[in-house]
Motif scaffolding. Structure first.
Motif, mmCIF file in Angstrom:
data_model
loop_
_atom_site.group_PDB
_atom_site.id
_atom_site.type_symbol
_atom_site.label_atom_id
_atom_site.label_comp_id
_atom_site.label_asym_id
_atom_site.label_seq_id
_atom_site.Cartn_x
_atom_site.Cartn_y
_atom_site.Cartn_z
ATOM 1 N N THR A 1 8.482 1.954 -1.726
ATOM 2 C CA THR A 1 9.364 3.124 -1.675
ATOM 3 C C THR A 1 8.613 4.437 -1.888
ATOM 4 N N SER A 2 7.294 4.398 -1.909
ATOM 5 C CA SER A 2 6.498 5.588 -2.219
ATOM 6 C C SER A 2 6.612 6.692 -1.177
ATOM 7 N N GLY A 3 6.974 6.371 0.049
ATOM 8 C CA GLY A 3 7.089 7.379 1.091
ATOM 9 C C GLY A 3 8.166 8.409 0.807
ATOM 10 N N LYS A 4 9.156 8.055 -0.031
ATOM 11 C CA LYS A 4 10.256 8.958 -0.359
ATOM 12 C C LYS A 4 9.980 9.782 -1.611
ATOM 13 N N TRP A 5 8.921 9.439 -2.338
ATOM 14 C CA TRP A 5 8.620 10.123 -3.597
ATOM 15 C C TRP A 5 8.106 11.523 -3.331
ATOM 16 N N LYS A 6 8.599 12.478 -4.102
ATOM 17 C CA LYS A 6 8.155 13.878 -4.000
ATOM 18 C C LYS A 6 7.564 14.309 -5.344
ATOM 19 N N PRO A 7 6.459 15.047 -5.319
ATOM 20 C CA PRO A 7 5.860 15.503 -6.582
ATOM 21 C C PRO A 7 6.787 16.469 -7.310
ATOM 22 N N LEU B 1 -4.925 13.419 -6.300
ATOM 23 C CA LEU B 1 -5.193 12.164 -7.009
ATOM 24 C C LEU B 1 -4.318 12.035 -8.252
ATOM 25 N N GLU B 2 -4.078 13.137 -8.948
ATOM 26 C CA GLU B 2 -3.227 13.114 -10.134
ATOM 27 C C GLU B 2 -1.786 12.793 -9.755
ATOM 28 N N GLN B 3 -1.319 13.355 -8.635
ATOM 29 C CA GLN B 3 0.037 13.069 -8.176
ATOM 30 C C GLN B 3 0.180 11.611 -7.735
ATOM 31 N N VAL B 4 -0.876 11.042 -7.162
ATOM 32 C CA VAL B 4 -0.848 9.616 -6.794
ATOM 33 C C VAL B 4 -0.689 8.772 -8.050
ATOM 34 N N ASP B 5 -1.426 9.107 -9.110
ATOM 35 C CA ASP B 5 -1.286 8.382 -10.372
ATOM 36 C C ASP B 5 0.149 8.452 -10.888
ATOM 37 N N ARG B 6 0.723 9.644 -10.868
ATOM 38 C CA ARG B 6 2.096 9.819 -11.350
ATOM 39 C C ARG B 6 3.086 9.067 -10.455
ATOM 40 N N MET B 7 2.884 9.129 -9.142
ATOM 41 C CA MET B 7 3.776 8.423 -8.221
ATOM 42 C C MET B 7 3.776 6.921 -8.502
ATOM 43 N N LEU B 8 2.586 6.354 -8.726
ATOM 44 C CA LEU B 8 2.494 4.921 -8.979
ATOM 45 C C LEU B 8 3.122 4.529 -10.305
ATOM 46 N N GLU B 9 3.233 5.481 -11.255
ATOM 47 C CA GLU B 9 3.933 5.221 -12.507
ATOM 48 C C GLU B 9 5.447 5.229 -12.310
ATOM 49 N N GLU B 10 5.924 6.005 -11.336
ATOM 50 C CA GLU B 10 7.359 6.222 -11.192
ATOM 51 C C GLU B 10 8.034 5.421 -10.084
ATOM 52 N N THR B 11 7.274 4.887 -9.148
ATOM 53 C CA THR B 11 7.896 4.220 -7.998
ATOM 54 C C THR B 11 7.059 3.020 -7.574
ATOM 55 N N THR B 12 7.587 2.267 -6.639
ATOM 56 C CA THR B 12 6.851 1.122 -6.102
ATOM 57 C C THR B 12 6.136 1.541 -4.827
ATOM 58 N N PRO B 13 5.101 0.799 -4.419
ATOM 59 C CA PRO B 13 4.407 1.141 -3.169
ATOM 60 C C PRO B 13 5.340 1.135 -1.958
ATOM 61 N N ILE C 1 0.857 -1.188 0.000
ATOM 62 C CA ILE C 1 0.000 0.000 0.000
ATOM 63 C C ILE C 1 0.897 1.243 0.000
ATOM 64 N N PRO C 2 0.810 2.064 -1.039
ATOM 65 C CA PRO C 2 1.684 3.241 -1.117
ATOM 66 C C PRO C 2 1.268 4.349 -0.154
ATOM 67 N N GLU C 3 2.215 5.204 0.173
ATOM 68 C CA GLU C 3 1.962 6.372 1.016
ATOM 69 C C GLU C 3 1.445 7.491 0.117
ATOM 70 N N THR C 4 0.232 7.963 0.384
ATOM 71 C CA THR C 4 -0.379 9.000 -0.457
ATOM 72 C C THR C 4 -0.621 10.297 0.297
ATOM 73 N N LYS C 5 -0.083 10.417 1.481
ATOM 74 C CA LYS C 5 -0.327 11.591 2.319
ATOM 75 C C LYS C 5 0.126 12.878 1.622
ATOM 76 N N GLY C 6 -0.791 13.844 1.554
ATOM 77 C CA GLY C 6 -0.474 15.162 1.013
ATOM 78 C C GLY C 6 -0.439 15.235 -0.502
ATOM 79 N N LEU C 7 -0.831 14.183 -1.203
ATOM 80 C CA LEU C 7 -0.784 14.188 -2.661
ATOM 81 C C LEU C 7 -2.190 14.325 -3.242
#
Length: 176
Positions: free
Chosen positions: A142-148, A128-140, A120-126
């Motif tokens: 390691t998602s806590g380290k992803w920045k928009p 819905l569009e940023q969540v889509d982009r995050m899931l394209e660029e990273t794994t659930p 389950i990815p970390e979606t705090k503060g993102l």
């Protein structure tokens, strides 16, 4: 959410252990009821409502409505299955597990906790569009380290730039 899952797991196992060690003790039964109430607190404050937030955020925009519908149907199906099989598991002339059934439920909590940590990815503060982009660029995991990379307003072309913003961005790019 992690602490809630861990608290639920611990409460389930404590109830099971007490039931196995002191099956007919009134004080032990009161302790079991107390830990079941603590379990309900952990569930009601973390996993219960969080599941609805997660299914509303994780699916891509193109299939979100259908995916939320299927997730809701799955939730109701599993609730029904658990409600139907539990009496058979604890009934004295069927499974006769009594308090040992809490070992099964506690183990399920443990595996759900692992599932949440890993998948389950970390979606705090993102958005819905940023969540889509995050899931394209990273794994659930390691998602806590992803920045928009940008804001929703900038993506929509509605950002207002002033002279001070341009000077600030030039200064930042020159210092790098």
């Amino acid at each position: 959410m992690i602490w809630g899952g861990l608290g639920m797991f611990v409460c389930e196992y404590i109830v099971a252990i007490i039931g196995v060690c002191k099956p007919d003790d009134r004080t032990a039964t009161k302790a079991q009821i107390s830990f079941i109430c603590i379990y309900i607190f952990f569930f009601a404050s973390t996993w219960g409502p969080a599941a609805w937030v997660v299914i509303g955020e994780l699916f891509p925009l193109t299939i979100r409505s259908r995916a939320v519908g299927l997730s809701t149907a799955s939730n109701w199906l599993w609730n029904c299955i658990i409600a139907v099989i539990t009496p058979y598991m604890v009934d004295t002339d069927k499974g006769n597990l009594k308090s040992k059934v809490f070992f099964i439920w506690g183990s399920c909590c443990f595996f759900c906790l692992l599932y949440a940590i890993i998948l389950i990815p970390e979606t705090k503060g993102l958005t819905l569009e940023q969540v889509d982009r995050m899931l394209e660029e990273t794994t659930p995991f390691t998602s806590g380290k992803w920045k928009p990379h940008s804001t929703f307003v900038a993506d929509m072309g509605k950002a207002v730039h002033s002279d001070s913003d341009e000077k600030l961005s030039k200064t930042q790019s020159e210092s790098v």
